[in-house]
Design a protein around this motif. Structure first.
Motif, mmCIF file in Angstrom:
data_model
loop_
_atom_site.group_PDB
_atom_site.id
_atom_site.type_symbol
_atom_site.label_atom_id
_atom_site.label_comp_id
_atom_site.label_asym_id
_atom_site.label_seq_id
_atom_site.Cartn_x
_atom_site.Cartn_y
_atom_site.Cartn_z
ATOM 1 N N GLN A 19 -39.165 62.690 12.976
ATOM 2 C CA GLN A 19 -38.791 63.953 12.332
ATOM 3 C C GLN A 19 -37.525 63.789 11.501
ATOM 4 N N ARG A 20 -36.542 63.054 12.049
ATOM 5 C CA ARG A 20 -35.294 62.817 11.318
ATOM 6 C C ARG A 20 -35.551 62.031 10.038
ATOM 7 N N LEU A 21 -36.411 61.008 10.129
ATOM 8 C CA LEU A 21 -36.723 60.196 8.953
ATOM 9 C C LEU A 21 -37.505 60.986 7.901
ATOM 10 N N LYS A 22 -38.418 61.841 8.336
ATOM 11 C CA LYS A 22 -39.161 62.670 7.384
ATOM 12 C C LYS A 22 -38.239 63.633 6.668
ATOM 13 N N ALA A 23 -37.284 64.209 7.385
ATOM 14 C CA ALA A 23 -36.309 65.106 6.758
ATOM 15 C C ALA A 23 -35.455 64.339 5.757
ATOM 16 N N ARG A 24 -35.064 63.116 6.114
ATOM 17 C CA ARG A 24 -34.259 62.276 5.201
ATOM 18 C C ARG A 24 -35.076 61.922 3.968
ATOM 19 N N GLU A 25 -36.346 61.579 4.147
ATOM 20 C CA GLU A 25 -37.214 61.272 3.015
ATOM 21 C C GLU A 25 -37.330 62.472 2.088
ATOM 22 N N LYS A 26 -37.505 63.648 2.663
ATOM 23 C CA LYS A 26 -37.639 64.866 1.865
ATOM 24 C C LYS A 26 -36.378 65.128 1.047
ATOM 25 N N SER A 27 -35.207 64.948 1.665
ATOM 26 C CA SER A 27 -33.963 65.184 0.929
ATOM 27 C C SER A 27 -33.756 64.140 -0.161
ATOM 28 N N LEU A 28 -34.126 62.885 0.113
ATOM 29 C CA LEU A 28 -33.985 61.842 -0.907
ATOM 30 C C LEU A 28 -34.941 62.068 -2.075
ATOM 31 N N ARG A 29 -36.165 62.489 -1.776
ATOM 32 C CA ARG A 29 -37.117 62.786 -2.853
ATOM 33 C C ARG A 29 -36.626 63.946 -3.710
ATOM 34 N N ALA A 30 -36.066 64.970 -3.072
ATOM 35 C CA ALA A 30 -35.532 66.110 -3.815
ATOM 36 C C ALA A 30 -34.384 65.664 -4.710
ATOM 37 N N ALA A 31 -33.522 64.803 -4.197
ATOM 38 C CA ALA A 31 -32.408 64.304 -4.995
ATOM 39 C C ALA A 31 -32.909 63.462 -6.163
ATOM 40 N N LEU A 32 -33.929 62.659 -5.909
ATOM 41 C CA LEU A 32 -34.482 61.816 -6.961
ATOM 42 C C LEU A 32 -35.127 62.651 -8.055
ATOM 43 N N LEU A 33 -35.858 63.686 -7.667
ATOM 44 C CA LEU A 33 -36.533 64.530 -8.644
ATOM 45 C C LEU A 33 -35.560 65.411 -9.425
ATOM 46 N N SER A 34 -34.402 65.684 -8.856
ATOM 47 C CA SER A 34 -33.436 66.534 -9.557
ATOM 48 C C SER A 34 -32.654 65.772 -10.619
ATOM 49 N N ARG A 35 -32.710 64.444 -10.565
ATOM 50 C CA ARG A 35 -31.998 63.646 -11.572
ATOM 51 C C ARG A 35 -32.759 63.669 -12.879
ATOM 52 N N PRO A 36 -32.046 63.662 -13.999
ATOM 53 C CA PRO A 36 -32.745 63.607 -15.283
ATOM 54 C C PRO A 36 -33.485 62.280 -15.452
ATOM 55 N N PHE A 37 -34.629 62.352 -16.095
ATOM 56 C CA PHE A 37 -35.456 61.169 -16.311
ATOM 57 C C PHE A 37 -34.781 60.251 -17.310
ATOM 58 N N ARG A 38 -34.690 58.968 -16.949
ATOM 59 C CA ARG A 38 -34.070 57.998 -17.858
ATOM 60 C C ARG A 38 -35.102 57.479 -18.841
ATOM 61 N N GLN A 39 -34.884 57.684 -20.102
ATOM 62 C CA GLN A 39 -35.752 57.148 -21.139
ATOM 63 C C GLN A 39 -35.313 55.742 -21.550
ATOM 64 N N VAL A 40 -34.037 55.479 -21.486
ATOM 65 C CA VAL A 40 -33.486 54.214 -21.970
ATOM 66 C C VAL A 40 -32.847 53.480 -20.795
ATOM 67 N N GLU A 41 -33.043 52.167 -20.744
ATOM 68 C CA GLU A 41 -32.420 51.368 -19.706
ATOM 69 C C GLU A 41 -30.907 51.414 -19.891
ATOM 70 N N THR A 42 -30.186 51.417 -18.777
ATOM 71 C CA THR A 42 -28.734 51.492 -18.870
ATOM 72 C C THR A 42 -28.109 50.121 -19.089
#
Length: 66
Positions: A19-42
């Motif tokens: 349960q703890r790992l699923k909650a962590r996965e959910k929060s990490l996915r939310a953080a990843l999806l909230s970041r702007p999409f990178r079009q250009v390599e940094t």
């Protein structure tokens, strides 16, 4: 020293960890999806890594010839 085996407690601990790992996965996915999409390599390293991933996805890349 006597060690008693408690399968019910161990199972409860495992379920809590899942349960703890699923909650962590959910929060990490939310953080990843909230970041702007990178079009250009940094950096050049990002471009090289992206190209290598594309090459290794090619069907038949590891097939022997001849």
């Amino acid at each position: 020293m006597t060690i008693t085996y408690q399968p019910a407690k161990e199972l409860d601990d495992i379920q809590l960890e899942i349960q703890r790992l699923k909650a962590r996965e959910k929060s990490l996915r939310a953080a990843l999806l909230s970041r702007p999409f990178r079009q250009v390599e940094t950096s050049e390293a990002d471009a090289v890594e992206r190209r290598l991933r594309q090459v290794f996805r090619q069907p038949g890349f590891f097939q022997r010839t001849g």
